[in-house]
Design a protein around this motif. Sequence first.
Motif, PDB file in Angstrom:
ATOM      1  N   LYS A   1      51.610  10.975  40.094  1.00 56.78           N
ATOM      2  CA  LYS A   1      51.498  12.186  39.305  1.00 56.78           C
ATOM      3  C   LYS A   1      50.156  12.816  39.169  1.00 56.78           C
ATOM      4  N   VAL A   2      49.539  12.434  37.969  1.00 59.66           N
ATOM      5  CA  VAL A   2      48.356  13.098  37.943  1.00 59.66           C
ATOM      6  C   VAL A   2      47.471  12.361  36.597  1.00 59.66           C
TER       7      VAL A   2
ATOM      8  N   MET B   1      31.738  16.153  31.914  1.00 59.24           N
ATOM      9  CA  MET B   1      32.399  15.896  33.237  1.00 59.24           C
ATOM     10  C   MET B   1      33.611  15.272  32.914  1.00 59.24           C
ATOM     11  N   LEU B   2      34.654  16.019  33.646  1.00 61.31           N
ATOM     12  CA  LEU B   2      36.136  15.455  33.492  1.00 61.31           C
ATOM     13  C   LEU B   2      36.702  15.410  34.996  1.00 61.31           C
ATOM     14  N   ALA B   3      37.584  14.495  35.320  1.00 59.21           N
ATOM     15  CA  ALA B   3      38.098  14.656  36.469  1.00 59.21           C
ATOM     16  C   ALA B   3      39.770  14.528  36.366  1.00 59.21           C
ATOM     17  N   LEU B   4      40.250  15.291  37.042  1.00 56.09           N
ATOM     18  CA  LEU B   4      41.890  15.596  37.396  1.00 56.09           C
ATOM     19  C   LEU B   4      42.104  14.956  38.681  1.00 56.09           C
ATOM     20  N   GLN B   5      43.026  13.816  38.852  1.00 55.88           N
ATOM     21  CA  GLN B   5      43.213  13.158  39.962  1.00 55.88           C
ATOM     22  C   GLN B   5      44.685  12.993  40.116  1.00 55.88           C
TER      23      GLN B   5
ATOM     24  N   VAL C   1      46.230  20.084  41.123  1.00 55.14           N
ATOM     25  CA  VAL C   1      45.902  21.603  41.336  1.00 55.14           C
ATOM     26  C   VAL C   1      46.927  22.207  40.148  1.00 55.14           C
ATOM     27  N   ALA C   2      48.169  21.952  40.014  1.00 55.94           N
ATOM     28  CA  ALA C   2      49.011  22.686  39.257  1.00 55.94           C
ATOM     29  C   ALA C   2      48.524  22.563  37.987  1.00 55.94           C
ATOM     30  N   THR C   3      47.898  21.389  37.345  1.00 56.82           N
ATOM     31  CA  THR C   3      47.475  21.213  35.915  1.00 56.82           C
ATOM     32  C   THR C   3      46.336  22.285  35.634  1.00 56.82           C
TER      33      THR C   3
ATOM     34  N   GLN D   1      53.651  18.352  31.451  1.00 62.96           N
ATOM     35  CA  GLN D   1      55.064  18.871  31.961  1.00 62.96           C
ATOM     36  C   GLN D   1      54.774  17.866  33.364  1.00 62.96           C
ATOM     37  N   TYR D   2      53.852  17.502  33.885  1.00 57.77           N
ATOM     38  CA  TYR D   2      53.595  16.829  35.136  1.00 57.77           C
ATOM     39  C   TYR D   2      53.579  15.096  34.937  1.00 57.77           C
ATOM     40  N   GLY D   3      53.742  14.705  33.578  1.00 56.40           N
ATOM     41  CA  GLY D   3      53.628  13.324  33.321  1.00 56.40           C
ATOM     42  C   GLY D   3      52.090  12.912  33.426  1.00 56.40           C
ATOM     43  N   LEU D   4      51.040  13.828  32.989  1.00 54.16           N
ATOM     44  CA  LEU D   4      49.824  13.631  33.003  1.00 54.16           C
ATOM     45  C   LEU D   4      49.562  12.438  31.843  1.00 54.16           C
TER      46      LEU D   4
END
Lengths: 348, 131
Positions: A26-27, A126-130, A135-137, A201-204
Amino acid sequence: MVEFGGWHMPVQYGPILDEVRCVREKVGLFDLSHMGRLRLTGADRISALDKIVTTFVGRIPVDSIRYGLICQEDGGALDDILVYRGEEDVFLVVNASNTERDVAWLKEHLAGANVSLEDQTEELAMLALQGQDSVATLQTVVEDLDLLTIGYYKSGFGTLCGLPNVRVSRTGYTGEDGFEIYFDSGESERVWNALMEAGAQYGLKPIGLGARDTLRLEAGMSLYGHEINETRNPIEAGLSFGISFHEDKGDWIGRDALAQIKASPTNKLVGVSTDGKRAPREGYPVMSGDEQIGVICSGAISPTLSKNIGTAYVPLAFSEAGTKVQMDLRGKRQDLTVTDLPFYSRKR
Amino acid sequence: MRPDDRRYATTHEWAKIDGDSVMVGITDFAINELCNGNEGDLVYCDLPEVGRMVEIGETFGEIESVKAVSDLQAPITGEVVEVNPVIEDHLQVLAEDTWGKGWMVRIRAKAPNLDHMLDAAAYEEHIAAAH
């Protein structure tokens, strides 16, 4: 929370293996504010940096990013870094525990050049989304920048949660698609919460350093202090992609030593995997018969591969994938199989 | 408060005289340090063979979580006379019943004496001082 390089860092928010799966499927959201962030400006920034780092900074296109290292004369690694080439600056992301030493080293070797070095570690968060839904988040909170136009290892600037001119790069340390963002550290709580909400909504989930270590190991990425350090050279670590011997780059610190090692390496960093119960852990001896041939650099339980995995330097004769070796666990032995790195590559 | 029917080591083992042997386990604090409240993160526990002689302070086993491995140190000198058979396949018992079913080994000593170890109150202080 644990103390790490002077920062209080979350090792885990929940079960580590669940956090790893969340990023693979997911993310996940990471707080990486402990990483060092340095900005170089001035007319000589590129030519001066090209004498210090292994990357060919002069050949990095504007808005692109390259992996590189800072080495000593003997080729030993002082740090591994990301180099962001901007229009008017060069931005470096360095390891938390090395930041002070890097700054001192850079200042020493930049002396005399028209370059100013600004340590932005404290002022920027500094934050990371992986993960596949990053992208959507992230797009939910970014205006005036279409994230899909930012290619892998490229960066752009956009308005994020109302904050103008936020640096957004398509980079990461997990083997998944994703972004790293840099913004005013006074806004970190607000941005963190906005991203948690945008990704719900994406389960982050928030992801700690424990899962981050497993994710990078599965993806075959080196971690300073483990696979690389002052006594290890980046050639044998398999990091040649971050080292330029191009004659137009000119001489740089460590070039001669690394050129020699490149011509005749003796060891190689390999993956090791095992179906046995124990995970390889840093420091465990790697054995072939009664002979110790290496030592484990990092190890983890890999939920993605359903195996226990690790890395080790071994002599070239033992570096072929499929070679059977063992690790020593206080006198007990467990079989290991030498494995090519990375263990995991995402399907693109 | 932790049970005061036993003693505690600064290395987070507990020991309790029970009949003619001493039961040994690890504390809730140790378990939490290993897995931060996620008991599923405990993955492996290496315990000795029955019959092994251990010295005070000697490493008699290891416990491993997803993130770390920790040594288990013998709180007394003696012979391992029993190993908890449940632990190998049911590590969660360590968290679920730390002071009872979560015992790891029984050690038989000639004259079992735990006076060198901390009582519950002193162990509490030890943890507080370390963190």
